[in-house]
Design an enzyme around this catalytic site. Structure first.
Site, PDB file in Angstrom:
ATOM      1  N   TYR A 207       0.824  -1.204   0.000  1.00 39.53           N
ATOM      2  CA  TYR A 207       0.000   0.000   0.000  1.00 39.53           C
ATOM      3  C   TYR A 207       0.863   1.261   0.000  1.00 39.53           C
ATOM      4  O   TYR A 207       0.439   2.317  -0.471  1.00 39.53           O
ATOM      5  CB  TYR A 207      -0.908   0.046   1.238  1.00 39.53           C
ATOM      6  CG  TYR A 207      -2.242  -0.636   1.086  1.00 39.53           C
ATOM      7  CD1 TYR A 207      -2.328  -1.943   0.641  1.00 39.53           C
ATOM      8  CD2 TYR A 207      -3.415   0.040   1.398  1.00 39.53           C
ATOM      9  CE1 TYR A 207      -3.560  -2.571   0.520  1.00 39.53           C
ATOM     10  CE2 TYR A 207      -4.652  -0.582   1.279  1.00 39.53           C
ATOM     11  CZ  TYR A 207      -4.719  -1.889   0.844  1.00 39.53           C
ATOM     12  OH  TYR A 207      -5.940  -2.497   0.731  1.00 39.53           O
TER      13      TYR A 207
ATOM     14  N   LYS B 183       3.186 -15.273   2.529  1.00 38.18           N
ATOM     15  CA  LYS B 183       3.381 -16.052   1.302  1.00 38.18           C
ATOM     16  C   LYS B 183       4.884 -16.349   1.208  1.00 38.18           C
ATOM     17  O   LYS B 183       5.560 -16.015   0.223  1.00 38.18           O
ATOM     18  CB  LYS B 183       2.864 -15.245   0.096  1.00 38.18           C
ATOM     19  CG  LYS B 183       2.822 -16.022  -1.207  1.00 38.18           C
ATOM     20  CD  LYS B 183       1.773 -17.121  -1.250  1.00 38.18           C
ATOM     21  CE  LYS B 183       1.902 -17.936  -2.528  1.00 38.18           C
ATOM     22  NZ  LYS B 183       1.026 -19.136  -2.527  1.00 38.18           N
TER      23      LYS B 183
ATOM     24  N   ASP C 120      -2.924 -18.301   0.749  1.00 36.38           N
ATOM     25  CA  ASP C 120      -3.918 -19.043  -0.036  1.00 36.38           C
ATOM     26  C   ASP C 120      -4.606 -20.087   0.842  1.00 36.38           C
ATOM     27  O   ASP C 120      -5.827 -20.256   0.807  1.00 36.38           O
ATOM     28  CB  ASP C 120      -3.307 -19.667  -1.304  1.00 36.38           C
ATOM     29  CG  ASP C 120      -2.005 -20.412  -1.050  1.00 36.38           C
ATOM     30  OD1 ASP C 120      -1.463 -20.344   0.080  1.00 36.38           O
ATOM     31  OD2 ASP C 120      -1.513 -21.070  -1.987  1.00 36.38           O
TER      32      ASP C 120
ATOM     33  N   ASP D 279      -6.369  -6.839   4.250  1.00 37.00           N
ATOM     34  CA  ASP D 279      -7.518  -6.212   3.601  1.00 37.00           C
ATOM     35  C   ASP D 279      -8.438  -7.299   3.056  1.00 37.00           C
ATOM     36  O   ASP D 279      -9.653  -7.281   3.280  1.00 37.00           O
ATOM     37  CB  ASP D 279      -7.026  -5.303   2.463  1.00 37.00           C
ATOM     38  CG  ASP D 279      -8.175  -4.632   1.733  1.00 37.00           C
ATOM     39  OD1 ASP D 279      -9.092  -4.135   2.416  1.00 37.00           O
ATOM     40  OD2 ASP D 279      -8.166  -4.619   0.486  1.00 37.00           O
TER      41      ASP D 279
ATOM     42  N   ASP E  99     -12.242  -8.940   4.829  1.00 36.95           N
ATOM     43  CA  ASP E  99     -13.537  -8.960   4.127  1.00 36.95           C
ATOM     44  C   ASP E  99     -14.098 -10.381   4.122  1.00 36.95           C
ATOM     45  O   ASP E  99     -15.298 -10.599   4.323  1.00 36.95           O
ATOM     46  CB  ASP E  99     -13.388  -8.475   2.674  1.00 36.95           C
ATOM     47  CG  ASP E  99     -13.668  -6.981   2.527  1.00 36.95           C
ATOM     48  OD1 ASP E  99     -13.370  -6.233   3.488  1.00 36.95           O
ATOM     49  OD2 ASP E  99     -14.160  -6.561   1.470  1.00 36.95           O
TER      50      ASP E  99
HETATM   51  C1  IPM Z   1     -10.400  -1.076   4.107  1.00 36.92           C
HETATM   52  C2  IPM Z   1     -10.627  -0.465   2.755  1.00 36.92           C
HETATM   53  C3  IPM Z   1      -9.453   0.448   2.447  1.00 36.92           C
HETATM   54  C4  IPM Z   1      -8.208  -0.407   2.392  1.00 36.92           C
HETATM   55  C5  IPM Z   1      -9.606   1.297   1.161  1.00 36.92           C
HETATM   56  C6  IPM Z   1     -10.881   2.113   1.165  1.00 36.92           C
HETATM   57  C7  IPM Z   1      -8.419   2.183   0.957  1.00 36.92           C
HETATM   58  O1  IPM Z   1     -10.806  -1.461   1.807  1.00 36.92           O
HETATM   59  O2  IPM Z   1     -10.261  -0.325   5.083  1.00 36.92           O
HETATM   60  O3  IPM Z   1     -10.376  -2.308   4.195  1.00 36.92           O
HETATM   61  O4  IPM Z   1      -7.916  -1.035   1.379  1.00 36.92           O
HETATM   62  O5  IPM Z   1      -7.516  -0.469   3.404  1.00 36.92           O
HETATM   63 MG    MG Z   2     -10.973  -3.435   2.611  1.00 41.22          MG
END
Ligand code: IPM
Ligand code: MG
Length: 359
Positions: free
Chosen positions: A143, A192, A224, A248, A252
């Site tokens: 990032y 990884k 993975d 990230d 999710d």
């Molecule tokens: C998160 C989001 C952010 C990230 C984006 C909006 C920059 O997806 O906080 O998970 O990738 O960190």
């Molecule tokens: Mg995110």
């Protein structure tokens, strides 16, 4: 009476919808626990681009610095998708994380028993409940690495560099082990290392750091495999520590396992008590302003603020219990709705939770 200054950044899309509910709940919690909150509303993201021409105005950073913490909704949306990378609304969040040295991102994924029906996994896989914590490194890795464009024999190319220093890995590993001490004392470090040099350094430093935590078990897992294990047997995880990009993605995935991404809060911390609190979901522009967003992730983020920045664990717990109670009573926002439950909008969900604090 203790007084706290909170920078409030609604941002874009559903950001204003959900943040206003979290502020409402915080005010109620403040009244109950004799805490005084002063809210300072600030611009960032697409809203800031539209109003002042920059996604993270200097004024926002300056005022936030004078506050004790930041509550953020979400940023981004199709209106700003064509802007160059460094001018996109997302840069506001990345800029705040970097500016305030918020290297440790805590993303608890908890399956509320009331929401078992919303979990997309087979019931027997989550029968014993789910309670895991993703500790994501937040100010390093790909990032924030070098990036750019160059010509290659396959045509113009673009690149982003994944880089981790020993110091960056050590401090996030420390956070993970500390968190594990207060939980089930198991850390899985995700990397990884079978391919990436940066992951091999990551693995070595996490292993070295573990030596100071003999009470905590450490396992290494390739990313993975971790992605697969999260849906195969999610209950095996207590604390997952990983880099910025893997964190990230895996957070999710972990959120969906708990029923809805609309339930997952997060805290971004540095070395002091200052923190940034935000739901892990995005700005959902398609439902912005329609009273359909789930405010619970933001309200639970406000609870994390009380716990981590203000050291008010009891107030935090009261908010978490209020959320559970409203779920117990059968109220659901659209993302969680199943037949037999009561559908409520954003505003009503926030109001019910604020009222439940009294109970
Ligand atoms: C998160 C989001 C952010 C990230 C984006 C909006 C920059 O997806 O906080 O998970 O990738 O960190
Ligand atoms: Mg995110």
């Amino acid at each position: 009476m203790k007084k706290y200054h909170i920078a409030v950044i609604p941002g874009d899309g559903i950001g204003p919808d959900i943040v206003s509910q979290a502020v409402k709940v915080l005010k109620e919690a403040g009244a109950l626990f004799e805490l005084e909150f002063e809210f300072h509303e600030l611009l960032a993201g697409g809203a800031a681009i539209d109003q002042v021409g920059a996604c993270l105005p200097a004024e926002t950073v300056k005022t936030a610095r004078e506050c004790d913490s930041i509550l953020l909704g979400a940023v981004g949306g199709p209106a700003w998708d064509r802007l160059p990378g460094d001018a996109r609304p997302e840069q506001a969040i990345l800029g705040l994380r970097k500016e305030f040295g918020l290297f440790a991102n805590l993303r608890p994924a908890l399956l509320f028993s009331q929401l078992a029906a919303a979990c997309p996994l087979r019931a027997d896989l989550v029968a014993g409940g789910l309670d895991l914590l993703v500790v994501r490194e937040l100010t390093g890795g790909i990032y924030f690495g070098e990036r750019g464009h160059k010509d290659t024999d396959m045509g113009p190319a673009a690149y982003d560099v994944e880089q981790y220093s020993e110091g960056e890995v050590r401090r996030i590993a420390e956070v993970a082990f500390q968190m594990a001490l207060k939980r089930r004392r198991q850390v899985v470090s995700v990397d990884k290392a079978n391919v990436l040099e940066s992951s091999r350094l990551w693995r070595r430093v996490v292993t070295e750091t573990a030596a100071a935590y003999p009470e905590v078990s450490l396992e290494h897992m390739y990313v993975d495999n971790a992605a697969m294990q999260l849906v195969r047997q999610p209950a095996q995880f207590d604390v997952i520590v990983t880099g910025n990009l893997f964190g990230d993605i895996l957070s999710d995935e972990a959120s969906m396992v708990t029923g809805s991404i609309g339930m997952l809060p997060s805290a971004s911390l540095g070395s002091g008590s200052f923190g940034l609190y935000e739901p892990i979901h995005g700005s959902a522009p398609d439902i912005a302003g329609t009273d359909r967003a789930n405010p619970m992730a933001t309200i639970l983020s406000a609870a994390m603020m009380l716990r981590y920045s203000f050291d008010q664990a009891e107030a935090a717990q009261t908010i978490e219990k209020a959320v559970a109670q409203v779920l117990d009573q059968g109220y659901r926002t659209a993302d969680l709705y199943t037949v037999g439950t009561t559908l409520v909008g954003t505003e009503k969900a926030g109001q019910l939770i604020a009222e439940a604090l009294q109970a």
